[in-house]
Design a protein around this motif. Structure first.
Motif, PDB file in Angstrom:
ATOM      1  N   GLN A 106      -6.203  -6.846   6.538  1.00 54.12           N
ATOM      2  CA  GLN A 106      -5.098  -6.389   5.706  1.00 54.12           C
ATOM      3  C   GLN A 106      -3.785  -7.032   6.136  1.00 54.12           C
ATOM      4  OE1 GLN A 106      -4.841  -3.981   3.008  1.00 54.12           O
ATOM      5  NE2 GLN A 106      -6.989  -4.604   2.865  1.00 54.12           N
ATOM      6  N   LEU A 124       0.595   0.195   7.808  1.00 57.44           N
ATOM      7  CA  LEU A 124      -0.615   0.207   7.002  1.00 57.44           C
ATOM      8  C   LEU A 124      -1.216   1.607   7.053  1.00 57.44           C
ATOM      9  CD1 LEU A 124      -2.615  -1.632   5.407  1.00 57.44           C
ATOM     10  CD2 LEU A 124      -3.824  -1.979   7.569  1.00 57.44           C
ATOM     11  N   LYS A 125      -1.474   2.167   5.885  1.00 57.07           N
ATOM     12  CA  LYS A 125      -1.983   3.538   5.831  1.00 57.07           C
ATOM     13  C   LYS A 125      -3.422   3.652   6.320  1.00 57.07           C
ATOM     14  CE  LYS A 125       0.722   4.854   1.717  1.00 57.07           C
ATOM     15  NZ  LYS A 125       0.609   5.389   0.339  1.00 57.07           N
ATOM     16  N   GLU A 126      -4.264   2.703   5.928  1.00 56.28           N
ATOM     17  CA  GLU A 126      -5.680   2.767   6.248  1.00 56.28           C
ATOM     18  C   GLU A 126      -6.006   1.978   7.509  1.00 56.28           C
ATOM     19  OE1 GLU A 126      -7.444   1.162   2.765  1.00 56.28           O
ATOM     20  OE2 GLU A 126      -7.105   2.952   1.554  1.00 56.28           O
ATOM     21  N   HIS A 127      -7.119   2.346   8.151  1.00 59.62           N
ATOM     22  CA  HIS A 127      -7.614   1.636   9.343  1.00 59.62           C
ATOM     23  C   HIS A 127      -6.553   1.591  10.446  1.00 59.62           C
ATOM     24  CE1 HIS A 127     -10.610   0.440   6.430  1.00 59.62           C
ATOM     25  NE2 HIS A 127      -9.714  -0.234   5.737  1.00 59.62           N
ATOM     26  N   ALA A 190       5.715   5.857   3.176  1.00 57.09           N
ATOM     27  CA  ALA A 190       4.292   5.769   2.889  1.00 57.09           C
ATOM     28  C   ALA A 190       3.785   7.012   2.170  1.00 57.09           C
ATOM     29  CB  ALA A 190       3.515   5.567   4.191  1.00 57.09           C
ATOM     30  N   SER A 193       4.634   6.520  -1.420  1.00 53.02           N
ATOM     31  CA  SER A 193       4.141   5.300  -2.049  1.00 53.02           C
ATOM     32  C   SER A 193       2.671   5.426  -2.428  1.00 53.02           C
ATOM     33  CB  SER A 193       4.326   4.106  -1.105  1.00 53.02           C
ATOM     34  OG  SER A 193       3.734   2.948  -1.630  1.00 53.02           O
ATOM     35  N   LYS A 194       2.298   4.767  -3.526  1.00 57.59           N
ATOM     36  CA  LYS A 194       0.905   4.739  -3.960  1.00 57.59           C
ATOM     37  C   LYS A 194       0.174   3.500  -3.442  1.00 57.59           C
ATOM     38  CE  LYS A 194       1.771   7.344  -8.218  1.00 57.59           C
ATOM     39  NZ  LYS A 194       1.647   7.334  -9.708  1.00 57.59           N
ATOM     40  N   THR A 195       0.922   2.580  -2.795  1.00 58.98           N
ATOM     41  CA  THR A 195       0.306   1.376  -2.242  1.00 58.98           C
ATOM     42  C   THR A 195      -0.311   1.692  -0.881  1.00 58.98           C
ATOM     43  OG1 THR A 195       2.387   0.699  -1.207  1.00 58.98           O
ATOM     44  CG2 THR A 195       1.941  -0.099  -3.437  1.00 58.98           C
ATOM     45  N   ASN A 196      -1.155   0.771  -0.379  1.00 60.03           N
ATOM     46  CA  ASN A 196      -1.835   1.030   0.893  1.00 60.03           C
ATOM     47  C   ASN A 196      -0.996   0.663   2.106  1.00 60.03           C
ATOM     48  OD1 ASN A 196      -1.962  -1.735   0.521  1.00 60.03           O
ATOM     49  ND2 ASN A 196      -3.998  -1.939   1.416  1.00 60.03           N
ATOM     50  N   TYR A 197       0.224   0.148   1.879  1.00 63.22           N
ATOM     51  CA  TYR A 197       1.126  -0.118   2.999  1.00 63.22           C
ATOM     52  C   TYR A 197       2.566  -0.103   2.510  1.00 63.22           C
ATOM     53  CZ  TYR A 197       2.141  -4.888   1.398  1.00 63.22           C
ATOM     54  OH  TYR A 197       2.565  -5.972   0.683  1.00 63.22           O
TER      55      TYR A 197
END
Length: 309
Positions: A106, A124-127, A190, A193-197
Motif C-alpha cells: 500500500q 494507513l487504516k488497514e494492515h 481517517a 474519510s472513506k478512503t483507506n488512508y
C-alpha cells in the motif's frame, strides 16, 4: 532520471517489536532494484541510497562485529568508512508476514502518486495495528545545471562534464522532511474519510540528505551519488550480495577508495566509493556506471576529476 521509489523513512516503517526478523535485504531491496531495472534498462540507481538506509537500521540494532570488512582510512589513519555484507549483520532472515507485505504494498502505491519535491505524512487504516504514521517523500529533480548549483550554493560544486565524454543530464536532490504533524490529527481525519488512508502535506528543511547526478554519453549513463556521512565513526554500511562483487582498495590523490565490479545478466557495473571532506563536512561519494566501454582506469579518471574540486 525518473525515480519510481520515493525516499522512505525505512527505520520508521520497520521500527516495530513485532518485525525484528524482517528480511529487508531480500524483500524490500529486490523490489526497489526491480523497479529501477525496469525504468533504466538494468542500471540500478537506488542501490546505495537504500543500502545506506539498511545500514543505518541494522547498525542501530546489531552494532559492530568482529568480522572481515573493507575499510577506508583518512590521512591520520583513522577509519572513516567500513562496509560488510548484509548477510553478516546478525539479523535473522525471515520473510515479512502477510500483513506487513500488504502494508508495504500500500505504501508503494501511495508513493508512486507523489510528485517530485513533495512530502507527506501517511496514515494507513488497514494492515497497521500499531497505527504507524509514515513519512514519504520524493526528491526534487533538476534538469538545468545553473538552477541546481544556485540551490546548492557553495556546499557542493557540480561539474558540467566528466572525463570520458559524460555530460550533465539531470539531478535528483532529497532534503530532510519537516515532521510537523500530529498523529491524532491524522487519526481524526481517517475517521471521517472513506478512503483507506489519509495524508498530510509536509515541507522540507535545507538539510541535504542525498543527491544523485546523472551524466550521459549517448545511451550510456554515469551516476554520481553524494550523501552526508558525518557520523561515520559509529556506522558500518551493510551491502547486499557482496559475495558476487569484486572489491579492492585503491588510493587516489591521497584519498583511499573502494573500486568494485559486479557482473549481471545485462552487463558489468563498475563503481568507486570514497569519503571526502567538502566545506568542512564529510560526504560519502559513489560513482557508478554500466557503460560497456567503461573500465577501471576510466572510473579512476572520473573520481580524480571530482577530487579536484
Amino acid at each position: 532520471m525518473k525515480r519510481k521509489h520515493a525516499e522512505w523513512d525505512i527505520k520508521e516503517v520497520f521500527d516495530e517489536h513485532r518485525i525484528p526478523n524482517v528480511d529487508i535485504t531480500r524483500n524490500v531491496m529486490e523490489k526497489i532494484y526491480g523497479d529501477a531495472k525496469e525504468k533504466r534498462g538494468g542500471f540500478v540507481k537506488d542501490k546505495v541510497s537504500i543500502a545506506m538506509c539498511l545500514g543505518l537500521l541494522l547498525i542501530g540494532t546489531t552494532g559492530f562485529a568482529a568480522m572481515k570488512a573493507y575499510q577506508l582510512k583518512n590521512e591520520e589513519g583513522r577509519v572513516i568508512y567500513q562496509e560488510k555484507d548484509a548477510a553478516e549483520a546478525g539479523v535473522p532472515v525471515k520473510s515479512p508476514d502477510e500483513e506487513t507485505q500488504a502494508f508495504l504494498g500500500q505504501m508503494t502505491e501511495i508513493e508512486e502518486q507523489l510528485q517530485p519535491g513533495t512530502a507527506v505524512a501517511v496514515y494507513l487504516k488497514e494492515h497497521n495495528p500499531k497505527k504507524r504514521v509514515v513519512t514519504l517523500s520524493k526528491p526534487f529533480v533538476y534538469r538545468d545545471l545553473p538552477s541546481l548549483q544556485k540551490k546548492l550554493g557553495n556546499r557542493l560544486i557540480v561539474k558540467a562534464e566528466l572525463p570520458g565524454g559524460f555530460v550533465f543530464d539531470e539531478a535528483s536532490v532529497a532534503y530532510e522532511v519537516k515532521r510537523e504533524y500530529q498523529k491524532e490529527e491524522l487519526y481524526a481525519l481517517a475517521e471521517k474519510s472513506k478512503t483507506n488512508y489519509v495524508a498530510k502535506s509536509l515541507s522540507f528543511t535545507d538539510s541535504l540528505q542525498a543527491m544523485e547526478i546523472t551524466y550521459r554519453k549517448g545511451d550510456d549513463l554515469l551516476l554520481v551519488k553524494v550523501t552526508p556521512f558525518d557520523d561515520v565513526a559509529n556506522h558500518t554500511l551493510y551491502q547486499a550480495g557482496m559475495d558476487h562483487r569484486k572489491t579492492e582498495k585503491i588510493k587516489l590523490k591521497n584519498t583511499e577508495a573502494l573500486y568494485f565490479e559486479e557482473a549481471g545478466d545485462d552487463g558489468v557495473v563498475r563503481g568507486i566509493r570514497w569519503v571526502q571532506t567538502v566545506q568542512g563536512s564529510q560526504w560519502l561519494f559513489m560513482v557508478e556506471t554500466r557503460a560497456r566501454q567503461s573500465n577501471k582506469d576510466g572510473m579512476i579518471n572520473v573520481v580524480e576529476a571530482l577530487l579536484g574540486n
